[in-house]
Design a protein around this motif. Structure first.
Motif, PDB file in Angstrom:
ATOM      1  N   THR A 177       0.841  -1.188   0.000  1.00 35.26           N
ATOM      2  CA  THR A 177       0.000   0.000   0.000  1.00 35.26           C
ATOM      3  C   THR A 177       0.878   1.241   0.000  1.00 35.26           C
ATOM      4  N   THR A 178       0.253   2.385  -0.175  1.00 35.96           N
ATOM      5  CA  THR A 178       0.940   3.674  -0.051  1.00 35.96           C
ATOM      6  C   THR A 178       0.233   4.468   1.039  1.00 35.96           C
ATOM      7  N   VAL A 179       0.978   4.900   2.044  1.00 34.93           N
ATOM      8  CA  VAL A 179       0.382   5.618   3.169  1.00 34.93           C
ATOM      9  C   VAL A 179       1.051   6.981   3.323  1.00 34.93           C
ATOM     10  N   THR A 180       0.313   7.891   3.909  1.00 33.86           N
ATOM     11  CA  THR A 180       0.835   9.229   4.204  1.00 33.86           C
ATOM     12  C   THR A 180       1.057   9.330   5.700  1.00 33.86           C
ATOM     13  N   ILE A 181       2.260   9.722   6.091  1.00 36.49           N
ATOM     14  CA  ILE A 181       2.584   9.838   7.511  1.00 36.49           C
ATOM     15  C   ILE A 181       3.005  11.268   7.829  1.00 36.49           C
ATOM     16  N   ARG A 182       2.847  11.649   9.081  1.00 35.59           N
ATOM     17  CA  ARG A 182       3.233  12.987   9.539  1.00 35.59           C
ATOM     18  C   ARG A 182       4.247  12.811  10.665  1.00 35.59           C
ATOM     19  N   VAL A 183       5.441  13.318  10.438  1.00 39.04           N
ATOM     20  CA  VAL A 183       6.561  13.046  11.345  1.00 39.04           C
ATOM     21  C   VAL A 183       7.107  14.353  11.915  1.00 39.04           C
ATOM     22  N   PRO A 184       7.235  14.452  13.256  1.00 44.26           N
ATOM     23  CA  PRO A 184       7.899  15.630  13.836  1.00 44.26           C
ATOM     24  C   PRO A 184       9.411  15.512  13.650  1.00 44.26           C
ATOM     25  N   THR A 185      10.048  16.571  13.209  1.00 45.89           N
ATOM     26  CA  THR A 185      11.487  16.523  12.961  1.00 45.89           C
ATOM     27  C   THR A 185      12.088  17.912  13.111  1.00 45.89           C
ATOM     28  N   LEU A 186      13.403  17.979  13.035  1.00 43.98           N
ATOM     29  CA  LEU A 186      14.115  19.256  13.064  1.00 43.98           C
ATOM     30  C   LEU A 186      14.573  19.600  11.652  1.00 43.98           C
ATOM     31  N   VAL A 187      14.279  20.825  11.213  1.00 49.85           N
ATOM     32  CA  VAL A 187      14.688  21.285   9.886  1.00 49.85           C
ATOM     33  C   VAL A 187      15.508  22.555  10.036  1.00 49.85           C
ATOM     34  N   ASN A 188      16.290  22.860   9.004  1.00 53.70           N
ATOM     35  CA  ASN A 188      17.091  24.082   9.030  1.00 53.70           C
ATOM     36  C   ASN A 188      16.200  25.313   9.113  1.00 53.70           C
ATOM     37  N   CYS A 189      16.600  26.242   9.975  1.00 55.59           N
ATOM     38  CA  CYS A 189      15.861  27.492  10.121  1.00 55.59           C
ATOM     39  C   CYS A 189      16.025  28.326   8.847  1.00 55.59           C
ATOM     40  N   LYS A 190      14.920  28.733   8.246  1.00 53.22           N
ATOM     41  CA  LYS A 190      14.980  29.468   6.979  1.00 53.22           C
ATOM     42  C   LYS A 190      15.484  30.898   7.128  1.00 53.22           C
ATOM     43  N   PRO A 191      15.038  31.668   8.140  1.00 57.26           N
ATOM     44  CA  PRO A 191      15.520  33.057   8.251  1.00 57.26           C
ATOM     45  C   PRO A 191      17.038  33.180   8.354  1.00 57.26           C
ATOM     46  N   CYS A 192      17.689  32.248   9.088  1.00 60.65           N
ATOM     47  CA  CYS A 192      19.145  32.334   9.252  1.00 60.65           C
ATOM     48  C   CYS A 192      19.882  31.312   8.406  1.00 60.65           C
ATOM     49  N   ASP A 193      19.140  30.535   7.619  1.00 61.60           N
ATOM     50  CA  ASP A 193      19.731  29.517   6.752  1.00 61.60           C
ATOM     51  C   ASP A 193      20.554  28.488   7.540  1.00 61.60           C
ATOM     52  N   HIS A 253      19.905  28.133  17.581  1.00 60.95           N
ATOM     53  CA  HIS A 253      20.133  26.700  17.386  1.00 60.95           C
ATOM     54  C   HIS A 253      20.346  26.325  15.921  1.00 60.95           C
ATOM     55  N   GLY A 254      19.859  27.140  15.000  1.00 60.65           N
ATOM     56  CA  GLY A 254      20.020  26.849  13.573  1.00 60.65           C
ATOM     57  C   GLY A 254      18.980  25.889  13.029  1.00 60.65           C
ATOM     58  N   ARG A 255      18.200  25.260  13.914  1.00 59.91           N
ATOM     59  CA  ARG A 255      17.165  24.314  13.496  1.00 59.91           C
ATOM     60  C   ARG A 255      15.884  24.577  14.281  1.00 59.91           C
ATOM     61  N   VAL A 256      14.765  24.303  13.660  1.00 63.01           N
ATOM     62  CA  VAL A 256      13.466  24.470  14.313  1.00 63.01           C
ATOM     63  C   VAL A 256      12.664  23.185  14.141  1.00 63.01           C
ATOM     64  N   GLU A 257      11.757  22.941  15.080  1.00 62.41           N
ATOM     65  CA  GLU A 257      10.921  21.743  15.014  1.00 62.41           C
ATOM     66  C   GLU A 257       9.759  21.980  14.063  1.00 62.41           C
ATOM     67  N   GLU A 258       9.510  20.961  13.269  1.00 62.89           N
ATOM     68  CA  GLU A 258       8.468  21.076  12.249  1.00 62.89           C
ATOM     69  C   GLU A 258       7.879  19.691  11.977  1.00 62.89           C
ATOM     70  N   HIS A 259       6.619  19.651  11.555  1.00 60.39           N
ATOM     71  CA  HIS A 259       6.003  18.386  11.165  1.00 60.39           C
ATOM     72  C   HIS A 259       6.096  18.232   9.649  1.00 60.39           C
ATOM     73  N   LYS A 260       6.605  17.082   9.239  1.00 57.45           N
ATOM     74  CA  LYS A 260       6.805  16.817   7.819  1.00 57.45           C
ATOM     75  C   LYS A 260       5.820  15.735   7.368  1.00 57.45           C
ATOM     76  N   THR A 261       5.129  15.980   6.261  1.00 60.36           N
ATOM     77  CA  THR A 261       4.201  14.995   5.709  1.00 60.36           C
ATOM     78  C   THR A 261       4.874  14.253   4.566  1.00 60.36           C
TER      79      THR A 261
END
Length: 376
Positions: free
Chosen positions: A136-152, A207-215
């Motif tokens: 099957t193909t499923v869609t999941i939502r995962v909390p993760t840390l991504v690079n902060c966009k304002p400070c790159d 910190h350079g990274r922020v928490e975000e949910h990724k789908t």
């Protein structure tokens, strides 16, 4: 001869931590060290192989390159491979030298500074048996840390840059004197980067990274089972200081089914049949994952008898033919009998009295009991 996978050499998973890598390498190094195995060419080769594997995997940038490109990503001519001698390289001193630095409360600062690979993430995916068998193909939502966009990802406010650390002078390490020992440890102020952020970013607070949910969309192959892992490269946490992102490991957990029990590629189910059908024989409809099929029950069928339906199981995810469906018969005792039914059964019981040929299992059991007490 092709090189073996570095993770396989050390006997660890791809998502292994630094501590797990260190422990595995230390065990192999102690076991195959040439001083312990003189004139043993095989042990010497295994020692060199383990040394080479640890040198790559203990370095965050080399490990990231190896994870992405394999052996081609760590060119020995450019310092990616292990030294030819296999003894006393940076890895060997790193492994046993850490014993002293950890004892004095320090940690080697060289690996802490600069770009660091992001952490791997684990996500448990619950699937029904039908989804696991067919894919099957499923869609999941995962909390993760991504690079902060304002400070790159730098952690510094836009328009500013980190400055040289005033504690370590940009080296990333400070030296501590413990009696006769002089120990280097990571700078407590810049944490090994050699830089300080005097004006932190307002979004990530330096910190350079922020928490975000990724789908994410995950394609689950047909035939997966509980414990199987699906690796999504680069979908883990973002790396610190511009380092590569980690991986996301989706771990499959198949829910219990109301009818079927799975054992590898085979399925098992219990089929209740009436007392009359078991005695006289008949034909029953039994469920499979592909629909219902006819199952012929021979007369005199006993509880626990297994009927095999070939090819009605699960096709393994790694290839091969489909397994079988095992149908276990359970003879049901009639309940809530009316007067006429009780009379018929009473007549039937009387007709069997004194004739053990109709109950071979009971006759054999009673004979065994007699022999048991006779032996006593």
């Amino acid at each position: 001869m092709a090189k073996r996978d570095y993770y396989e050499v050390l006997g660890v998973e791809r998502g292994a931590s630094e501590a797990e890598l260190k422990k595995a390498y230390r065990r192999l190094a102690m076991k195959h060290h040439p001083d312990r195995n003189p004139d043993d060419k095989a042990s010497e080769d295994m020692f060199k192989e383990a040394n080479e594997a640890y040198e790559v995997l203990s370095d965050t940038s080399k490990r990231a390159a190896y994870d992405q490109y394999g052996h081609a990503g760590v060119d020995p001519q450019m310092g990616g491979g292990a030294g030819g001698a296999g003894f006393g390289g940076a890895n060997f001193s790193d492994i046993f030298g850490d014993v002293f630095s950890d004892f004095f409360g320090g940690a080697r600062g060289g690996q802490r500074g600069g770009a660091q690979r992001g952490s791997d993430l684990r996500y448990t995916l619950e699937l029904d048996l039908e989804e696991a068998v067919r894919g099957t193909t499923v869609t999941i939502r995962v909390p993760t840390l991504v690079n902060c966009k304002p400070c790159d990802g730098s952690g510094a406010k836009k328009g500013t840059t980190p400055v040289t650390c005033t504690t370590c002078g940009g080296i990333g390490q400070v030296r501590m004197q413990q009696g006769f020992f002089s120990v280097q440890q990571t700078c407590p102020r810049c944490h090994g980067s050699g830089k300080m952020i005097t004006d932190p970013c307002g979004s990530c607070h330096g910190h350079g990274r922020v928490e975000e949910h990724k789908t994410l969309s995950v394609k689950v192959p047909a035939g997966v089972d509980t414990g199987d892992r699906i690796r999504l490269s680069g979908e883990g946490e973002a790396g610190a200081h511009g380092g590569p992102a980690g991986d996301l490991y989706v771990v499959v957990n198949v829910r219990e089914h109301s009818i079927f029990q799975r054992d590898g590629k085979h399925l098992y189910c219990e089929v209740p049949i009436s007392f009359a059908d078991a005695a006289l024989g008949g034909e029953l409809e039994v469920p499979t994952l592909d629909g219902r099929v006819k199952l012929k029950i021979p007369e005199g069928t006993q509880t626990g008898k297994l009927f095999r339906l070939r090819g009605k199981g699960v096709a393994p995810v790694r290839g091969g033919g489909a397994g079988d469906l095992m149908c276990r018969v359970a003879v049901e005792t009639p309940v809530h009998l009316d007067k006429r039914q009780r009379e018929l059964l009473e007549e039937f019981r009387q007709s069997l009295a004194g004739d053990s040929s109709h109950s071979p299992k009971a006759n054999g059991w009673f004979e065994g009991v007699k022999r048991f007490f006779g032996d006593l």
